[in-house]
Design a protein around this motif. Sequence first.
Motif, short mmCIF file in Angstrom:
data_model
loop_
_atom_site.label_atom_id
_atom_site.label_comp_id
_atom_site.label_asym_id
_atom_site.label_seq_id
_atom_site.Cartn_x
_atom_site.Cartn_y
_atom_site.Cartn_z
N PHE A 1 2.34 9.41 -14.14
CA PHE A 1 2.05 9.22 -15.56
C PHE A 1 0.62 9.66 -15.88
O PHE A 1 0.38 10.34 -16.88
CB PHE A 1 2.26 7.75 -15.94
N ALA A 2 -0.33 9.28 -15.02
CA ALA A 2 -1.73 9.64 -15.25
C ALA A 2 -1.95 11.15 -15.19
O ALA A 2 -2.64 11.73 -16.04
CB ALA A 2 -2.63 8.94 -14.23
N VAL A 3 -1.34 11.80 -14.21
CA VAL A 3 -1.47 13.26 -14.11
C VAL A 3 -0.81 13.93 -15.31
O VAL A 3 -1.40 14.82 -15.95
CB VAL A 3 -0.86 13.78 -12.79
N GLY A 4 0.39 13.50 -15.66
CA GLY A 4 1.08 14.08 -16.82
C GLY A 4 0.32 13.84 -18.10
O GLY A 4 0.16 14.74 -18.93
N GLY A 5 -0.17 12.62 -18.29
CA GLY A 5 -0.93 12.30 -19.49
C GLY A 5 -2.20 13.13 -19.59
O GLY A 5 -2.56 13.61 -20.67
N THR A 6 -2.87 13.30 -18.48
CA THR A 6 -4.08 14.12 -18.47
C THR A 6 -3.76 15.56 -18.83
O THR A 6 -4.47 16.17 -19.65
CB THR A 6 -4.77 14.04 -17.09
N LEU A 7 -2.71 16.10 -18.23
CA LEU A 7 -2.32 17.48 -18.56
C LEU A 7 -1.98 17.61 -20.05
O LEU A 7 -2.38 18.58 -20.70
CB LEU A 7 -1.13 17.93 -17.71
#
Length: 135
Positions: free
Chosen positions: A55-61
């Motif tokens: 979720f954190a990686v996707g949200g950052t992207l």
Amino acid sequence: MDTISVLTLRLAEIIGLYMIVIGLGGLASPQRWRAVMDDLNRSPGLVVALGFAVFAVGGTLVLIHSIWTDPLAIIVSLIGYVALIEGATLLAVPGPLIRIGHWSTNFIRTWALIALILGLLLFLAGLTGRATLSV
């Protein structure tokens, strides 16, 4: 390949490199991916930790790269949204995604080869692409 942003090129490189590594890992050690799925089945805490990370990686992207101007930018943006949705699903209702993951272990080498090929293409697109304003 021309794109509008240097960020798109760098993200394509790192996402491609990640996919290459995952593909090589799946080809070299498919039993490890089966073990990972077994671990996820046994450990709700591990599912939450994985869901948070994805979720954190996707949200950052999504926050830094929601660009829909050219094919490479669209691919990078879609990867961010898919990761965000996958992370949210793992956090909220992980069962269906875990079942799909278990089913996919029947085809680890196929998925690994697909990841390797797509990773190479994405990495090379990022490495050889140009950022221009005339897209």
